[in-house]
Write an enzyme that holds these catalytic residues in place. Structure first.
Site, short mmCIF file in Angstrom:
data_model
loop_
_atom_site.label_atom_id
_atom_site.label_comp_id
_atom_site.label_asym_id
_atom_site.label_seq_id
_atom_site.Cartn_x
_atom_site.Cartn_y
_atom_site.Cartn_z
N GLY A 1 -14.33 -1.16 86.12
CA GLY A 1 -14.83 -0.96 84.77
C GLY A 1 -14.45 -2.13 83.88
O GLY A 1 -13.49 -2.86 84.15
N GLY B 1 -13.29 -3.70 80.00
CA GLY B 1 -12.26 -3.32 79.05
C GLY B 1 -10.87 -3.70 79.52
O GLY B 1 -9.89 -3.48 78.81
N HIS B 2 -10.78 -4.25 80.73
CA HIS B 2 -9.48 -4.67 81.28
C HIS B 2 -9.33 -6.20 81.27
O HIS B 2 -8.44 -6.73 81.93
CB HIS B 2 -9.34 -4.19 82.72
CG HIS B 2 -9.45 -2.71 82.87
ND1 HIS B 2 -8.54 -1.86 82.29
CD2 HIS B 2 -10.34 -1.93 83.52
CE1 HIS B 2 -8.88 -0.61 82.59
NE2 HIS B 2 -9.97 -0.62 83.34
N ASP C 1 -14.88 4.02 91.85
CA ASP C 1 -14.91 2.78 92.62
C ASP C 1 -14.96 3.07 94.11
O ASP C 1 -15.71 2.43 94.85
CB ASP C 1 -13.70 1.92 92.26
CG ASP C 1 -13.73 1.45 90.82
OD1 ASP C 1 -14.79 0.98 90.37
OD2 ASP C 1 -12.70 1.58 90.12
N HIS D 1 -6.50 3.75 81.82
CA HIS D 1 -7.54 4.32 80.98
C HIS D 1 -6.96 5.46 80.16
O HIS D 1 -7.67 6.33 79.70
CB HIS D 1 -8.69 4.84 81.84
CG HIS D 1 -9.09 3.89 82.92
ND1 HIS D 1 -8.59 3.99 84.20
CD2 HIS D 1 -9.89 2.81 82.90
CE1 HIS D 1 -9.09 3.01 84.93
NE2 HIS D 1 -9.87 2.28 84.17
#
Ligand SMILES: Nc1ncnc2c1ncn2[C@@H]1O[C@H](COP(=O)(O)OP(=O)(O)O)[C@@H](O)[C@H]1O
Ligand SMILES: Nc1ncnc2c1ncn2[C@@H]1O[C@H](COP(=O)(O)OP(=O)(O)O)[C@@H](O)[C@H]1O
Ligand SMILES: [Mg+2]
Ligand SMILES: [Mg+2]
Ligand SMILES: [Mg+2]
Ligand SMILES: [Mg+2]
Lengths: 335, 222, 335, 222
Positions: A54, A56-57, A110, A219
């Protein structure tokens, strides 16, 4: 929510536009706009390295595409797995005929998308193998170690596998080294504040002022303990008390240490924590070989830190020291 | 009502079965998100209808109308391409396996539908590793598959077996209400996940129900 | 205030402890604990490069100590100038007999401490010259350009001067190039939230939710406009509307672009902004040579961004492309 | 009171003048920070007393008690070493220049005190570029220096000139109340900086007042 964005639903597209513009000398976007490929990818015979996850990391995952590191990355929505097709297309882009290693983190989405991607890739005759990072000690007890999530330890796995692939190891050897690296790696995080996904507009968890969440996930997955905030000294001890006995890491061992800020915690504080970690490791008689400190694997603008230890041996130490160049991590050749 | 009830329908011309799925998903969009909102992140309807509606474009892009297996492949590929998270690979795997099972068949009949259904369910379990009782779409799929095959073994015709399948799917969906989630986002809630339906089990019921309706319509229409 | 610290009054000491531990292979602390010195410093005959400033801007200033960059850095308290003695000791540490260039930012305290440091150094016969960065367009009108503050443009000045010193240029030439770099550099910042100095415990300025402060300084110095928050697209235009006409930068020019997050703004958003900047620069017919994006010059956990443009010519372009290695910035030799 | 009033005092044994400055600064710590709090960041007393008290340690570290020039050098170096921001270099420069001006002198007299004072004021202006009216310690220093030299030129003795200096310093300090800050932190406030004393001008008055008291005490004591 004061952010530097356009349409909150298009933050990933907009980021990728800027990212590819900024780094067009070293990487490009595949036909699939959610796949970033190193210009050095798909060298005939060399094992290709792929990851994905995802968004945002940042700088994970796309920041670790580069020489001596990853060849291609599948990019998901914020905190959400890339599609199976994107993983598949990353595999295709990374393949130079030597097979492809998909080295990713243990999250339900994932796992499923990689599985379907491999099914699709195998239809076209590609050889693909996987290693699933599960370095986050706090996410499951040791008896259920396969359930643990993958966090910043993935970076060390990519680094070592990248060095192995660069020096021409075959797929089996690259997979062995990646698996060994993650097996010898342990991480834990402390969360100090929540973060806000722009399209959602509000935090989906909270950490009250003056509190910290030990073992929090990348998260905001619940940790193992919510407690009043401690000094950096005590945080370091708390984190090492979780990490050291788990592998275990013992007197006389040598480790690589990786401290990552989760986004909003200043670099100053990450170094304060590193100082306390090294104090404690000194006291334990554990040697530090190669520290990495910085915003290396983040969660948007979350405050907090993760600590990762990799127990080294000769072969891992050499591979970790090999040069690499990427947005997220550069190791100079002359070091 | 007085029409002849056939036991098979030709694969060519059966793409409407997939089109009906797409229409159904658009209708259930808000309801599915509402259910997901109770113990998930409220996007299940959005995820599903986004993926399904893109499949229409893919099918329309073909030179000629696809047969059922090809239409299912289009749907599967669209889901694998368009939805990340877990629904893409789970339903993508489901429809891909069904498509593969049917790809060599000239007509759809009780036997090969049963084989395709089993193969789809296997794919979902292979990809997601869920078991009955985990509060997922598997709670709908397994009893539905088993009821279908039991009906066939009991000698029931295709349409009746489909009815058995839908009835069992409904029961399976309803069973998730009293289950505690053990997989996916809702599992983080522990006991707090008890008392509401599972979103995936619900969308799965709608899918099986739509499939059954469409097939029965095809069996009757000829 | 959820922070990773011990005693709030000792954050700088504690950071330095961790910093020197982490990077002992490439740098060390001088006898003066507030001076960080590159292991490559004081090479006979080579011009030494020094800077210094308040802490809380990490990786500035100490992160730019390294090969092809700075030789020594004086470290101040958070947002407060280092002492004259620390600047002096940094000069002594950097001196290899070829003279020392002190390249720092235009703040009252730094100006005064550097002045006294030079007085002290000249007593001991050292040759010291200075360049004062004043790239922050919003901090004073062009008619009072000497009053402008120095911000992230300093990084480009260090990079270019560092490359010049590394290839053996004399003090006069290094100073000329540093001065030319900063004369051709323009920056502007947008603040989206305040930050908290741990020892103070509360913010000393506020930016309301939904507002942004255009032209804000690195310590929260008031900007030129407080307005409702805009899209990244409009922020980019607003910032370039301030920067481009000031030098001016015109159609056909080539620039280096540096985007820095102020601390808490995610890297994702910095790349979104970079995408919008490149869109606008394309439209203006201005070529981008070498973009830098990241948390390069921060203000603790402030949200916001700064944008810096350096108008290039052949000599600056070459120096910018030369290899360097440091915690804050690495340019690979092979690029 | 009936003691003889000398016109000079030996540099050796005059380190007490610096010790008195240090004592005074500890006493004024809270008051100076309070003033700074109104239009600054409230740390002026902390900064000053931190720097001054460290000078005591430096002086004590010497093999023998320093003379006045050496004691002033200790104070200057401590300030340059111990306080960043603006007070370190401004007062460090002030005392360093005074020390240098007196370093070749065997005794302190009206003439070389005047030269040292002028040299100290020049250093402050050289370092900080402040002018009278900017609401800084220059508003205390310049009138004080000018009054001192005027008194000397008018033929007044050392002690009387010191009194004139202190009186002018007090007026200068008070003048800052109605000024708008044009330099330093308080300048950001614009007109809101009017109405309160400047912290640096106030500490500077205390310093000149303490210097005068100590010198006069030395002149009388012999
Ligand atoms: N491993 C799994 N196997 C089968 N179904 C699963 C699994 N994990 C989750 N699910 C299903 O996914 C549904 C949620 O889907 P959706 O809301 O679209 O995705 P997300 O949880 O990523 O937001 C759940 O209601 C559940 O039925
Ligand atoms: N350029 C300057 N020249 C002389 N004095 C100055 C100058 N700038 C600031 N000052 C003095 O500094 C004082 C503030 O000192 P202090 O509070 O210790 O430092 P800071 O402002 O860094 O907190 C002001 O009251 C003013 O008198
Ligand atoms: Mg979701
Ligand atoms: Mg959901
Ligand atoms: Mg102050
Ligand atoms: Mg201050």
């Amino acid at each position: 929510m004061n952010r530097v964005i356009n349409d909150p639903d298009l933050v990933v597209e907009d980021m990728l536009k800027g990212y590819v513009r900024a780094h067009s000398d070293t990487l490009s976007v595949a036909e699939n706009p959610r796949v970033i490929v190193a210009r050095t990818a798909a060298q005939p015979g060399r094992v290709g390295l792929v990851t994905g996850g995802g968004s945002g990391h940042e700088p994970a995952f796309l920041g670790y595409v580069g020489s001596g590191l990853l060849d291609a990355v599948a990019v998901g929505e914020i905190f959400s797995s890339p599609t199976a097709k994107s993983f598949h297309d990353a595999v295709v882009a990374a393949d130079g005929g030597g097979g492809v290693a998909v080295l990713y983190g243990n999250y339900a989405g994932d796992n499923m998308n990689v599985k379907m991607a491999i099914r699709m890739a195998e239809r076209s005759g590609l050889v693909v193998r996987t290693v699933v990072a599960n370095d986050d000690v706090a996410s499951a007890p040791k008896t259920e170690i396969a359930k643990r999530r993958g966090v910043a330890g993935e970076i060390l796995m990519w680094k070592i596998a990248g060095a192995a692939a660069a020096r021409g190891e075959g797929l089996g050897e690259v997979i062995r080294l990646a698996q060994k690296t993650i097996d010898q790696t342990r991480s834990v995080g402390i969360g100090l504040s929540s973060c806000i996904i722009p399209a959602v507009g509000k935090a989906n968890f909270t950490i009250p002022d003056g509190q910290m969440e030990v073992g929090i996930g990348h998260h905001g997955e619940p940790g193992i303990q919510v407690t009043h905030i401690r000094s950096a000294h005590d945080m370091a001890d708390l984190m090492l008390d979780i990490i050291l006995p788990d592998l275990p890491i013992l007197r006389g061992d040598e480790v690589a240490v990786l401290v990552s800020g989760l986004g909003a915690t200043p670099l100053m504080e990450q170094y304060i924590l590193y100082g306390e970690l090294s104090r404690r490791l000194d006291a334990e008689g554990v040697g530090i070989q190669r520290p990495f400190v910085g915003n290396l694997f983040t969660s948007l603008e979350m405050m907090g830190v993760t600590v990762t230890l990799l127990k080294l041996d000769d072969e891992l130490r050499d591979l970790l020291a090999a040069p690499c160049q990427s947005v997220g991590l550069s190791v100079g050749g002359e070091r | 009502m007085s029409q002849v009830q056939n036991q098979s329908l030709p694969m060519r011309g059966a793409a409407y079965i997939v089109e009906n799925l797409i229409d159904m998903m658009a209708l259930q969009r808000a309801y599915l998100s509402e259910i997901d909102g109770a113990i998930g992140d409220g996007d299940h309807g959005i995820n599903m209808s986004k993926g399904f509606s893109q499949a229409r474009t893919r099918m329309a892009g073909r030179a000629q109308t696809p047969d059922l297996a090809a239409a299912l492949d289009d749907l599967a590929m669209t889901l694998l391409e368009g939805i990340g998270g877990s629904m893409g690979p789970l339903y993508g795997g489901f429809f891909l396996a069904m498509s593969e099972a049917l790809s060599t068949q000239g007509e759809l009949n009780a036997k090969n539908f049963g084989a395709a259904l089993s193969s789809g369910v296997d794919a979902v379990q292979d990809v997601g590793s869920a078991q009955v009782g985990d509060k997922t779409l598997i709670d709908t799929l397994i009893p539905a598959r088993d009821a279908y095959h039991a009906a066939l073994e009991a000698g029931q015709p295709f349409a009746a077996a489909l009815d058995e399948m839908v009835a069992a799917a409904k029961q399976g969906q309803e069973s998730t209400r009293m289950l505690q989630a053990r997989l996916g986002r809702a599992s983080r809630l522990g006991e707090r996940s008890i008392g509401v339906l599972d979103a995936g089990a619900t969308s799965c019921y709608f899918i099986l129900e739509s499939l059954a309706q469409s097939v029965k319509q095809g069996l009757t229409a000829q």
